[in-house]
Scaffold this motif. Sequence first.
Motif, PDB file in Angstrom:
ATOM      1  N   GLN A 177       0.843  -1.185   0.000  1.00 50.66           N
ATOM      2  CA  GLN A 177       0.000   0.000   0.000  1.00 50.66           C
ATOM      3  C   GLN A 177       0.887   1.246   0.000  1.00 50.66           C
ATOM      4  O   GLN A 177       1.866   1.323   0.730  1.00 50.66           O
ATOM      5  CB  GLN A 177      -0.895  -0.012   1.243  1.00 50.66           C
ATOM      6  N   GLY A 178       0.568   2.196  -0.854  1.00 50.30           N
ATOM      7  CA  GLY A 178       1.328   3.442  -0.930  1.00 50.30           C
ATOM      8  C   GLY A 178       2.594   3.366  -1.765  1.00 50.30           C
ATOM      9  O   GLY A 178       3.300   4.353  -1.915  1.00 50.30           O
ATOM     10  N   SER A 179       2.899   2.196  -2.345  1.00 55.33           N
ATOM     11  CA  SER A 179       4.109   2.086  -3.180  1.00 55.33           C
ATOM     12  C   SER A 179       3.863   2.703  -4.557  1.00 55.33           C
ATOM     13  O   SER A 179       2.743   3.086  -4.900  1.00 55.33           O
ATOM     14  CB  SER A 179       4.539   0.625  -3.301  1.00 55.33           C
ATOM     15  N   TYR A 220      -1.490   3.424 -11.170  1.00 57.05           N
ATOM     16  CA  TYR A 220      -2.573   2.857 -10.368  1.00 57.05           C
ATOM     17  C   TYR A 220      -2.484   3.414  -8.952  1.00 57.05           C
ATOM     18  O   TYR A 220      -1.393   3.546  -8.395  1.00 57.05           O
ATOM     19  CB  TYR A 220      -2.496   1.324 -10.329  1.00 57.05           C
ATOM     20  N   ASP A 221      -3.635   3.739  -8.368  1.00 54.72           N
ATOM     21  CA  ASP A 221      -3.717   4.281  -7.015  1.00 54.72           C
ATOM     22  C   ASP A 221      -3.487   3.154  -6.004  1.00 54.72           C
ATOM     23  O   ASP A 221      -4.398   2.378  -5.721  1.00 54.72           O
ATOM     24  CB  ASP A 221      -5.080   4.927  -6.796  1.00 54.72           C
ATOM     25  N   THR A 222      -2.286   3.075  -5.459  1.00 52.90           N
ATOM     26  CA  THR A 222      -1.932   1.977  -4.537  1.00 52.90           C
ATOM     27  C   THR A 222      -2.408   2.216  -3.106  1.00 52.90           C
ATOM     28  O   THR A 222      -2.031   1.485  -2.210  1.00 52.90           O
ATOM     29  CB  THR A 222      -0.411   1.728  -4.551  1.00 52.90           C
ATOM     30  N   GLY A 236      -3.017  -6.826 -10.326  1.00 45.46           N
ATOM     31  CA  GLY A 236      -2.114  -7.019  -9.207  1.00 45.46           C
ATOM     32  C   GLY A 236      -2.874  -7.079  -7.900  1.00 45.46           C
ATOM     33  O   GLY A 236      -4.109  -7.173  -7.877  1.00 45.46           O
ATOM     34  N   PHE A 237      -2.134  -7.003  -6.806  1.00 44.92           N
ATOM     35  CA  PHE A 237      -2.723  -7.048  -5.476  1.00 44.92           C
ATOM     36  C   PHE A 237      -1.964  -6.078  -4.582  1.00 44.92           C
ATOM     37  O   PHE A 237      -0.734  -6.147  -4.495  1.00 44.92           O
ATOM     38  CB  PHE A 237      -2.655  -8.466  -4.892  1.00 44.92           C
ATOM     39  N   VAL A 238      -2.710  -5.187  -3.914  1.00 43.73           N
ATOM     40  CA  VAL A 238      -2.101  -4.222  -3.004  1.00 43.73           C
ATOM     41  C   VAL A 238      -2.272  -4.732  -1.573  1.00 43.73           C
ATOM     42  O   VAL A 238      -3.391  -4.907  -1.098  1.00 43.73           O
ATOM     43  CB  VAL A 238      -2.747  -2.819  -3.153  1.00 43.73           C
ATOM     44  N   ASN A 239      -1.132  -4.990  -0.917  1.00 43.16           N
ATOM     45  CA  ASN A 239      -1.124  -5.440   0.476  1.00 43.16           C
ATOM     46  C   ASN A 239      -1.279  -4.248   1.409  1.00 43.16           C
ATOM     47  O   ASN A 239      -0.731  -3.175   1.149  1.00 43.16           O
ATOM     48  CB  ASN A 239       0.203  -6.134   0.820  1.00 43.16           C
ATOM     49  N   LYS A 240      -1.979  -4.471   2.520  1.00 41.03           N
ATOM     50  CA  LYS A 240      -2.140  -3.428   3.526  1.00 41.03           C
ATOM     51  C   LYS A 240      -0.785  -3.130   4.152  1.00 41.03           C
ATOM     52  O   LYS A 240      -0.017  -4.047   4.454  1.00 41.03           O
ATOM     53  CB  LYS A 240      -3.130  -3.870   4.594  1.00 41.03           C
ATOM     54  N   LYS A 241      -0.499  -1.848   4.313  1.00 43.02           N
ATOM     55  CA  LYS A 241       0.769  -1.438   4.917  1.00 43.02           C
ATOM     56  C   LYS A 241       0.774  -1.874   6.368  1.00 43.02           C
ATOM     57  O   LYS A 241      -0.168  -1.609   7.114  1.00 43.02           O
ATOM     58  CB  LYS A 241       0.931   0.086   4.826  1.00 43.02           C
TER      59      LYS A 241
END
Length: 128
Positions: free
Chosen positions: A36-38, A87-89, A116-121
């Motif tokens: 997340q946020g990358s 893409y809004d990560t 893709g898949f965005v992991n929670k920070k």
Amino acid sequence: MKTLVSFIVICFITIAVNGQEFKFETASIDYGKINQGSDGTRIFEFTNVGNAPLVIKDIKSTCGCAIPKKPEKPIMPGEKGQIEVSYDTKRIGGFSKAVTIISNAKTSRKMLKIKGFVNKKSVSKEKV
């Protein structure tokens, strides 16, 4: 009349044989698992394999979370071009989005895909 019809047929054949054409290195980009946020920016590279300038008129995304950026200048025959997609990560979870390119190419619409898949920070816990 026959001369006019012959002229139209020759022009049509010339346009069909000559013209602009994309050749993308890939039409799909898999981000894999990202945090997340990358950085969510990826680049699609292509070459104009036709024999006339290629003009990208517009690029449309399936949602506001994937922002495409098109080249502003025509891509000349043999030249490479790039289409940037961000893409809004900040959005957590899986995603699969399409971007449609509208151009003056033989095939005027071309679809590109990102997924893709965005992991929670994760929040790091420090000892106090």
